[in-house]
Structures are given as structure tokens and as C-alpha cells.
Design a protein around this motif. Sequence first.
Motif, PDB file in Angstrom:
ATOM      1  N   GLU A  79      17.095  33.829   9.475  1.00 47.19           N
ATOM      2  CA  GLU A  79      15.909  34.350  10.168  1.00 47.19           C
ATOM      3  C   GLU A  79      16.230  34.792  11.600  1.00 47.19           C
ATOM      4  N   SER A  80      17.342  35.487  11.743  1.00 49.17           N
ATOM      5  CA  SER A  80      17.746  36.042  13.032  1.00 49.17           C
ATOM      6  C   SER A  80      17.799  37.556  12.916  1.00 49.17           C
ATOM      7  N   GLY A 100      16.374  34.747  17.157  1.00 46.01           N
ATOM      8  CA  GLY A 100      17.194  33.712  16.534  1.00 46.01           C
ATOM      9  C   GLY A 100      18.457  33.442  17.327  1.00 46.01           C
ATOM     10  N   THR A 114      21.564  33.766  22.004  1.00 44.41           N
ATOM     11  CA  THR A 114      20.215  33.540  21.515  1.00 44.41           C
ATOM     12  C   THR A 114      19.346  34.725  21.935  1.00 44.41           C
TER      13      THR A 114
END
Length: 203
Positions: A79-80, A100, A114
Motif C-alpha cells: 500500500e505504498s 507509504g 517515507t
Amino acid sequence: VIQTGPEGMAKIAFNDGTNYTVKQDSLIVIAENSANDRQQTNVAVNVTTGTVDLATGTYVQGSKSEVIVDGATASLAPESAARVRKDPHSHQDELLITKGQGTVERGGQTIQLTDWEKASFKASEGPMAKIKEIGPPTPISPANMMPIFAPSEDKPIEFSWTPMTNAKGYRLQISRNPYFSSLIVDRKVTSPAVMVSGLPEGP
């Protein structure tokens, strides 16, 4: 091997839920796309030139989703989302995490990234640099995906968005297609709102 032309675009969906959007004038090589009997998947894509946007799915623990560009391997968490850009003219590579997290490894150097952090490096040599980006503002008027109704082309339409801290300016681009290969408006502004007139009917 997937290649796009100056007006082209490709979308690739892998069985682990990862999506790749290959922008114009890009070339990628799918190095691996496999799954074992424990439902663990392994996707690896080599970006040879151009720009790619990708989003990973909710894959099983032990699975891998990797992007390779000029010897740098980025491993993305589930889920990035990321944008990978390899510019053949400037010989500068960028790997930006837009959502993500991910890890980039190259020549013994490892960088953790990030939200809105990127690894930037030269294609041939030198270490990777970690850079913090300003994320995009959120459209206010018109809201994202909302249609506009104007009585005439002459009536100005307001485009506004959330102001971003420390932003020196904004660039407003309006195109007839989602690839922005041709622009109706391309304007640099200092405020988070601008009036635009003369927009023709249509998307």
C-alpha cells in the motif's frame, strides 16, 4: 519490454495488486513476475528511461515489489506509491515515495524513504542524496473530478487549492487530456488561487 511514444501511455496491473503507469517516452523491462505456492509474489521492474508512477497492493508477507534504476533497487512496502524518473538528458535519477514507505539500496548505501521523500543520484557515479519534497496541494475549486458549469467562455473560472507552507509559487497547468501532452494553460502564480477565462467547452 514496454515502450511508450510521445503521446503514449501504458498501465500494467500485476497479480500482487501492484499497478504501474508508464508515462510518455518511457521504456521499462519487467524483470520478474512470479508467485509461489504460499501466495508470495515477486515483482521486479527495471526502468530504462522515462517516468513511471506505481502503487503497490496489499500483498502477502514475504512478497517483494522492486523497482530498479541504474543499479539502485527500491523495495516498496504494501500500500505504498512512488514515482521513478530517469532523465536521459540530465543523467539524473529520482525515486520519490508519495505514500507509504520504501528502501533504496545502491552500491552498499541504503536509504529509508517515507511520504514525500526522494532518493536522487547520478546515473554513473556518486552517492544517493535524500531530499524532502513538498507534496501537492489539494484542489478546492473545482474539487477533484468535479465538473464545472460556466454560462460562457468569457466568464472567468476560479481555480484554487490549499496553500502549501514554504512554497515560493505554484504552477497551474490545464490540458485537454489526462497525459498533459498538450496544454491550454501553463502559468506560474504566487497565490493559491487564480482566475482563468477563455476555456473552451469539453474536458
